[in-house]
Enzyme design. Structure first.
Site, mmCIF file in Angstrom:
data_model
loop_
_atom_site.group_PDB
_atom_site.id
_atom_site.type_symbol
_atom_site.label_atom_id
_atom_site.label_comp_id
_atom_site.label_asym_id
_atom_site.label_seq_id
_atom_site.Cartn_x
_atom_site.Cartn_y
_atom_site.Cartn_z
ATOM 1 N N CYS A 112 0.814 -1.230 0.000
ATOM 2 C CA CYS A 112 0.000 0.000 0.000
ATOM 3 C C CYS A 112 0.846 1.279 0.000
ATOM 4 C CB CYS A 112 -0.944 0.011 1.197
ATOM 5 S SG CYS A 112 -2.041 -1.412 1.202
ATOM 6 N N HIS A 254 -3.217 7.066 2.806
ATOM 7 C CA HIS A 254 -3.649 5.797 2.219
ATOM 8 C C HIS A 254 -5.036 5.462 2.766
ATOM 9 C CE1 HIS A 254 -4.118 1.726 1.185
ATOM 10 N NE2 HIS A 254 -3.808 1.244 2.374
ATOM 11 N N ASN A 284 -10.417 -0.044 0.111
ATOM 12 C CA ASN A 284 -8.957 0.054 0.181
ATOM 13 C C ASN A 284 -8.384 -0.534 -1.106
ATOM 14 O OD1 ASN A 284 -6.231 -0.436 0.644
ATOM 15 N ND2 ASN A 284 -6.503 -1.017 2.780
HETATM 16 O O1 UT7 Z 1 -3.911 -1.371 3.528
HETATM 17 C C1 UT7 Z 1 -2.926 -1.920 4.368
HETATM 18 C C2 UT7 Z 1 -3.171 -1.505 5.753
HETATM 19 N N1 UT7 Z 1 -4.433 -2.066 6.189
HETATM 20 C C3 UT7 Z 1 -4.995 -1.541 7.231
HETATM 21 O O2 UT7 Z 1 -4.491 -0.574 7.755
HETATM 22 C C4 UT7 Z 1 -6.210 -2.190 7.826
HETATM 23 C C5 UT7 Z 1 -6.117 -2.093 9.321
HETATM 24 N N2 UT7 Z 1 -7.122 -2.794 10.076
HETATM 25 C C6 UT7 Z 1 -8.439 -2.466 10.042
HETATM 26 O O3 UT7 Z 1 -8.870 -1.635 9.290
HETATM 27 C C7 UT7 Z 1 -9.330 -3.128 11.044
HETATM 28 O O4 UT7 Z 1 -8.561 -3.789 12.010
HETATM 29 C C8 UT7 Z 1 -10.361 -4.105 10.431
HETATM 30 C C9 UT7 Z 1 -11.378 -3.344 9.617
HETATM 31 C C10 UT7 Z 1 -9.648 -5.132 9.560
HETATM 32 C C11 UT7 Z 1 -11.090 -4.837 11.548
HETATM 33 O O5 UT7 Z 1 -11.740 -3.894 12.382
HETATM 34 P P1 UT7 Z 1 -11.558 -3.946 13.959
HETATM 35 O O6 UT7 Z 1 -12.425 -2.915 14.492
HETATM 36 O O7 UT7 Z 1 -10.093 -3.893 14.261
HETATM 37 O O8 UT7 Z 1 -12.163 -5.346 14.306
HETATM 38 P P2 UT7 Z 1 -11.450 -6.581 15.028
HETATM 39 O O9 UT7 Z 1 -10.501 -7.254 14.107
HETATM 40 O O10 UT7 Z 1 -10.961 -6.158 16.374
HETATM 41 O O11 UT7 Z 1 -12.707 -7.477 15.267
HETATM 42 C C12 UT7 Z 1 -13.773 -7.105 16.149
HETATM 43 C C13 UT7 Z 1 -14.888 -8.117 15.960
HETATM 44 C C14 UT7 Z 1 -14.395 -9.548 16.002
HETATM 45 O O12 UT7 Z 1 -15.392 -10.315 16.632
HETATM 46 P P3 UT7 Z 1 -15.230 -10.739 18.176
HETATM 47 O O13 UT7 Z 1 -13.954 -11.515 18.255
HETATM 48 O O14 UT7 Z 1 -15.173 -9.457 18.944
HETATM 49 O O15 UT7 Z 1 -16.454 -11.555 18.427
HETATM 50 C C15 UT7 Z 1 -14.309 -9.940 14.560
HETATM 51 O O16 UT7 Z 1 -14.471 -11.330 14.379
HETATM 52 O O17 UT7 Z 1 -15.472 -7.935 14.652
HETATM 53 C C16 UT7 Z 1 -15.464 -9.180 13.968
HETATM 54 N N3 UT7 Z 1 -15.363 -8.927 12.547
HETATM 55 C C17 UT7 Z 1 -16.434 -8.751 11.773
HETATM 56 N N4 UT7 Z 1 -17.736 -8.744 12.055
HETATM 57 C C18 UT7 Z 1 -18.592 -8.539 11.041
HETATM 58 C C19 UT7 Z 1 -14.234 -8.820 11.787
HETATM 59 N N5 UT7 Z 1 -14.578 -8.568 10.509
HETATM 60 C C20 UT7 Z 1 -15.930 -8.527 10.482
HETATM 61 C C21 UT7 Z 1 -16.868 -8.312 9.451
HETATM 62 N N6 UT7 Z 1 -18.177 -8.309 9.771
HETATM 63 N N7 UT7 Z 1 -16.504 -8.090 8.173
#
Ligand code: UT7
Length: 335
Positions: A112, A254, A284
């Site tokens: 990225c 980004h 993204n």
């Molecule tokens: O481009 C390169 C750089 N990329 C980035 O910078 C991306 C960075 N990361 C992010 O944008 C975020 O971490 C994500 C969007 C990938 C995830 O968001 P988050 O708020 O960090 O969620 P999380 O990974 O902490 O997950 C929270 C909950 C989890 O459930 P539990 O364990 O709390 O029950 C996940 O399983 O959300 C769940 N979850 C989802 N739920 C519904 C993760 N993805 C999804 C989804 N729909 N698509």
């Protein structure tokens, strides 16, 4: 006189098919509400069958060349995570299709951050007198890397391409890029990765497990690194430029996640209203995200000539990089 790289044209290209959150959420135990509120994404574009990264790169390149009012350059750089093939690079194919057989062309691989690394590389070619004009393209068909069953990545990434033309010019003129800040930390290679398909896996003598050919990301940890690295790199480049954060008219980070962009802006003390953001429409798009955002903001008339722009990116590697420029007075008739 120091030869600066001056932005003189911009363009972009999206595949025709927009995929709304609902369409993906249904099969993933996700929801439109979760995706929009946790990422800021409303839809993304996925390339059609029969398309490759070079097709989108050529579309963006054509528009950037038209915007610059030129038909050739001295070098073509393509920043991509999703080349048409592992070998050869995609840039020579793009250059040939743009009518530039014989022109220097190579890919830049920094996930990225690739587009910002590409800008720095092009600025170096121009400063060294190797090239007078360079076309820098960020292009991705990221959908080809996505595990359709992994809800933590499948809803985030999209396909697209953006491009700029740089020409040699005066460091003091509008559009001149720089200074730059670039960095990496390979100790974080596993945080954003496609584990299989390279020499590490092939020489292991072990067949890849199901899923290892797909893109994988440790979302939470990457989120933290992204904010830290983009804000830190942006601060370094502002200090080098002698700008204060409040001097910045447009922050173009980004487009990883709207919450990341907001955190970076808050950390720097730049009002969120000064963030250029198109993640709601395109998701993204990795190496394509900054030039796509620039072209869309330019086309919508959001960038006034003379506006002070801060570009910052973070991605796999880990890698990060930033630069600044004042927005040039591009001819709208060529958009
Ligand atoms: O481009 C390169 C750089 N990329 C980035 O910078 C991306 C960075 N990361 C992010 O944008 C975020 O971490 C994500 C969007 C990938 C995830 O968001 P988050 O708020 O960090 O969620 P999380 O990974 O902490 O997950 C929270 C909950 C989890 O459930 P539990 O364990 O709390 O029950 C996940 O399983 O959300 C769940 N979850 C989802 N739920 C519904 C993760 N993805 C999804 C989804 N729909 N698509």
């Amino acid at each position: 006189m120091n030869r600066a790289a001056v932005l003189t044209g911009v363009g972009s290209c999206l595949p025709p098919r927009a995929v709304p959150n609902d369409e993906l959420a249904a099969g993933l135990d996700s929801s439109e509400e979760w995706i929009r509120s946790r990422t800021g994404i409303g839809q993304r574009y996925f390339a059609e069958r029969g398309t490759a990264t070079s097709d989108l790169a050529v579309g963006a390149g054509e528009r950037a060349l038209k915007s610059a009012g030129v038909s050739t350059v001295d070098a073509v750089l393509v920043a991509t995570t999703t080349p048409d093939r592992p070998c050869p690079a995609t840039a020579p194919v793009v250059a040939a299709r743009l009518g530039m057989r014989g022109t220097a062309a190579y890919d830049v691989s920094a996930v990225c951050t690739g587009f910002v690394y590409g800008l720095a590389t092009a600025a170096g070619l121009i400063a060294a007198g190797v090239a007078d004009r360079v076309l820098v393209i960020g292009a991705e068909t990221f959908s080809t890397l996505l595990d359709p069953g992994d809800r933590s990545t499948a809803v985030i990434f999209g396909d697209g391409a953006g491009a700029v033309v740089l020409r040699s010019g005066d460091p003091a003129e509008p559009g001149a890029l720089g200074p730059f800040d670039l960095g990496s930390d390979g100790a974080g290679e596993d945080l954003i990765t496609v584990p299989a398909g390279g020499s590490r896996q092939r020489l292991s003598g072990v067949e890849p497990a199901a899923g290892e050919r797909y893109f994988a990301m440790s979302g939470k940890e990457v989120f933290r690194h992204a904010v830290l690295r983009m804000a830190g790199s942006a601060r370094t480049v502002l200090a080098r430029a002698g700008w204060r954060a409040r001097d910045v008219d447009h922050l173009v980070s980004h487009q990883a996640n709207l919450r990341i962009t907001n955190h970076v802006a808050d950390d720097l003390g730049i009002p969120r209203g000064r963030c250029v953001s198109n993640i709601a429409e395109v998701g993204n798009t990795a190496a394509a995200s900054i030039p796509l955002a620039l072209d869309q903001a330019h086309t919508e008339g959001l960038l006034r000539p003379g506006g002070r722009m801060l570009l910052t990116a973070f991605g796999g590697g880990l890698t990060w990089g930033s630069t600044v420029l004042t927005w040039p007075d591009l001819d709208p008739a060529r958009a």
